[in-house]
Design a protein around this motif. Structure first.
Motif, PDB file in Angstrom:
ATOM      1  N   MET B 111       0.839  -1.192   0.000  1.00 47.01           N
ATOM      2  CA  MET B 111       0.000   0.000   0.000  1.00 47.01           C
ATOM      3  C   MET B 111       0.879   1.249   0.000  1.00 47.01           C
ATOM      4  O   MET B 111       0.634   2.209  -0.714  1.00 47.01           O
ATOM      5  N   ALA B 116      -1.179   4.696  -2.353  1.00 46.62           N
ATOM      6  CA  ALA B 116      -2.640   4.793  -2.236  1.00 46.62           C
ATOM      7  C   ALA B 116      -3.051   5.474  -0.939  1.00 46.62           C
ATOM      8  O   ALA B 116      -4.201   5.829  -0.768  1.00 46.62           O
ATOM      9  N   MET B 117      -2.132   5.600   0.001  1.00 45.48           N
ATOM     10  CA  MET B 117      -2.571   6.139   1.290  1.00 45.48           C
ATOM     11  C   MET B 117      -1.593   7.172   1.832  1.00 45.48           C
ATOM     12  O   MET B 117      -0.733   6.840   2.644  1.00 45.48           O
ATOM     13  N   PHE B 166      -4.381   6.053  10.820  1.00 41.69           N
ATOM     14  CA  PHE B 166      -4.856   7.084   9.900  1.00 41.69           C
ATOM     15  C   PHE B 166      -4.814   8.427  10.606  1.00 41.69           C
ATOM     16  O   PHE B 166      -5.040   8.509  11.813  1.00 41.69           O
TER      17      PHE B 166
END
Lengths: 460, 213
Positions: B111, B116-117, B166
């Motif tokens: 990832m 993507a993040m 996050f």
């Protein structure tokens, strides 16, 4: 104002239960609560307010709120006799009534939540409250059912929470609002990879509570072991609450342009649910489990309806309302049978027409309503869902659905008629049950029949 | 610094799969709670003071002290000592747990590379995925109901770490409600464990297979 009062009503009455601590109060307080619930729901319909973005009513949840209100009123009346005549200790019925009120309050809060985080919290609260209600009768089987219920649903709801975190991750920017209004606004700008992950996790999580296959395994155990008024509430109102969450997150998917992915997923779970229900209902041995599988079938139909998009939305709401009223009537009637025969096996019951004519007719009436035989409103919703499916070119799915629904009706009708006719069993003496054990089901079936005729008149 | 905590967190997962003494599981859970607090303090700079204090209290009081203490109380009251015959021998459990952790970190690495993040702490993310998967693995591979509750708590720890990985945070009222729900859930599960212990002769899930079609 009405909103706040409606939310605070349940904790208030639960506290009152502990103030009085008598069997009479335990029986009557849920009835008074139900009356208050109906009153405030009517008030909210006339004057929808909103509470600082956390709670409120809109055109989607007001329907489910009315279903909850009316079903709970009927169940509370039945419950009055259930508690009044129960042989359990006063303390036990006190806990039962308090938890029942908290359960109803949590469901009300789920439906009125305008914030995904709060909705999650109250869905978990419904699990925790109803686990005690399922365990109410005690004993090995009730313990097993309650353990499976609380454990499976807690894990599922943990997945849903992971889904909420991924949903947060998909929102661009630093602020992560969880109110549905701002989620809908942010939907077109969301990161699709995270949003899809979030949707899968949340449908699995909330779908478990809604009883969608393949994550339905707690449902037949819990519904069959719970006392009948609780089974009626679990089936007729709790499953709707979880469906409400799925409807809300499906809308986020639609607004962000992922309509096809969401539809495919819901269609798969819906058809699988109907399939699972059909397979088990055909050779079922326990009539309360039969009703539980029928709930799985109806939730599957609702999921299929949701996947079809706007054309089928009215049918989805008719299906949900019709299922709630007929299933509540069905489960309450099953309580009468359980009381008279003291057995959950279909083979142990026969000749109800001779031993208790009213119960037998209610049993048949509920069956007619749930199997979508006219004048049941479910006939119109299922007809509409199938028509939209054919119009959309989903021939194989529609054909499979028709076949499976036929199998369900065959399985249920053979059980229902076997129980109603034949020789009356010795021991099922003609002990009179209180009128309260008949009145709610009669009212539900009357409402459904009326609705069916109105729908018929409207569609001509 | 935070990388160090994430790695230790990963090691507690493997330790939990290696041991068969129930009390060692509980110690691993308490250690996880403490590590989560350190992750909050060192990993989330620039957080409003009120949220920081709340999360510290949550991890220290609930995840490190109260929940492990309650589980320990349940275990001692019911005389549950060890996981006698898990469905999988401990050696294979360790191998699988290692594989799960490796897979978790690998997914997070992929990832990170794909970009993507943005703004995601990849090590936390990997450790969180591993913890959720290990929790589920413990639930399906062990027999005692109390061990299942611990797998559930481990999963919850993983989800907490996931939310830390996050940027951005939940509204305060949501945090509070989630904490309350989880606490009551663990409490109720513990009560049911005691009830299962007194109703059935064994506290194993094999006993719970009466209801079926």
């Amino acid at each position: 104002m009405a909103l706040l009062l409606l939310l605070l009503l349940a904790p208030f009455f639960a506290a009152m239960v502990f103030v009085f601590r008598s069997k009479g109060a335990n029986a009557i307080l849920p009835v008074i609560y139900a009356a208050g619930h109906l009153f405030f729901t009517a008030w909210l319909t006339a004057d929808p307010g909103s509470l600082s973005g956390y709670f409120g009513v809109d055109e989607t949840n007001i329907i489910f709120l009315w279903i909850l209100s009316v079903v709970f009123a009927g169940v509370a009346l039945y419950n009055f006799d259930f508690i009044k005549k129960s042989e359990a200790a006063v303390l036990k019925t006190t806990y039962y009534s308090a938890v029942l009120l908290i359960f109803a309050g949590a469901m009300t809060a789920v439906l009125m939540s305008f914030n995904l985080g709060l909705m999650w919290i109250f869905i978990e609260a419904t699990t925790l409250a109803s686990a005690y209600l399922i365990y109410y009768k005690a004993g090995k089987n009730a313990l097993e059912a309650a353990w499976k219920y609380i454990f499976i649903c807690s894990i599922a709801i943990a997945f849903a929470f992971a889904g909420i975190i991924f949903l947060c991750a998909s929102i661009p920017g630093v602020q992560k609002p969880l109110s549905f209004g701002s989620l809908y606004q942010a939907a077109p700008f969301m990161n699709h990879l995270w949003l899809k992950t979030a949707f899968v996790l949340m449908t699995v999580g909330f779908g478990t509570k809604a009883g969608l296959a393949p994550v339905h395994s707690w449902l037949p155990d819990a519904h069959s072991e719970a006392p009948s008024p609780v089974s009626a509430l679990l089936s007729a109102t709790l499953l709707n609450c979880a469906m409400m969450a799925i409807i809300r997150i499906q809308k986020i998917m639609i607004l962000s342009g992922l309509e096809r992915e969401a539809a495919g997923y819901l269609m798969f779970m819906g058809l699988l649910s109907v399939f699972v229900a059909a397979v088990y209902i055909i050779r079922i041995g326990n009539y309360k489990r039969m009703l539980a599988y029928s709930s799985i079938e109806n939730m599957g139909l609702i999921a299929v309806g949701l996947s079809l998009g706007n054309g089928a939305i009215p049918a989805v709401f008719i299906q949900a309302a019709g299922h709630s009223f007929s299933k509540a009537a069905f489960f309450l009637t099953s309580g009468n049978i359980l009381k008279r025969y003291d057995a959950r096996e279909i083979s142990a019951v026969s000749g109800m027409m001779k031993s208790d004519r009213t119960t037998a007719w209610l049993w048949i009436g509920s069956f007619v309503m749930i199997s979508a035989i006219p004048p049941s409103p479910l006939f119109f919703s299922e007809f509409k869902i199938l028509r939209v499916m054919f119009a959309a070119g989903l021939w194989p799915q529609a054909a499979a659905l028709l076949l499976l629904l036929t199998a369900v009706i065959y399985g249920m009708s053979s059980a229902v008629f076997k129980m109603c006719f034949g020789e009356a069993l010795v021991g099922a003496e003609k002990e009179k049950l209180s009128p309260l054990r008949y009145i709610s089901q009669t009212a539900f079936i009357a409402i459904l029949t009326l609705a069916g005729f109105i729908l018929a008149a409207a569609s001509i | 610094m935070t990388a160090f905590f994430a790695v230790i967190f990963g090691m507690t997962l493997i330790y939990a799969c290696a041991t068969s003494r129930i009390e060692a599981y509980i110690r691993a859970l308490a250690l996880q709670g403490f590590l989560l607090m350190l992750c909050v303090i060192f990993g989330r700079r620039g957080m409003p003071a009120a949220s920081l204090i709340f999360l510290c209290v949550e991890t220290l009081a609930f995840k490190t002290v109260i929940i492990p203490w309650f589980l320990m109380y349940t275990v001692r009251k019911n005389g549950i000592l060890r996981e006698d015959e898990p469905y999988l021998p401990n050696f294979y459990s360790v191998v699988l747990a290692t594989a799960i952790s490796a897979a978790g970190f690998y997914v997070s690495f992929l990832m990170l590379r794909s970009g993507a993040m943005p703004g995601v702490n990849a090590l936390f993310f990997g450790a969180a995925l591993s913890a959720v998967a290990t929790g589920l693995f413990i639930i399906i591979s062990r027999k005692k109901v109390i061990t299942h509750v611990m797998g559930f708590v481990m999963m919850e720890n993983g989800i907490f770490l996931l939310s830390l990985s996050f940027s951005g945070e939940m509204p305060f009222i949501v945090n509070l409600g989630v904490l309350l729900d989880l606490f009551i859930a663990v409490f109720l599960l513990g009560l049911f464990v005691s009830r299962i212990n007194s109703t059935f002769e064994e506290q194993e899930v094999d006993m719970l297979s009466e209801l079926k079609d």
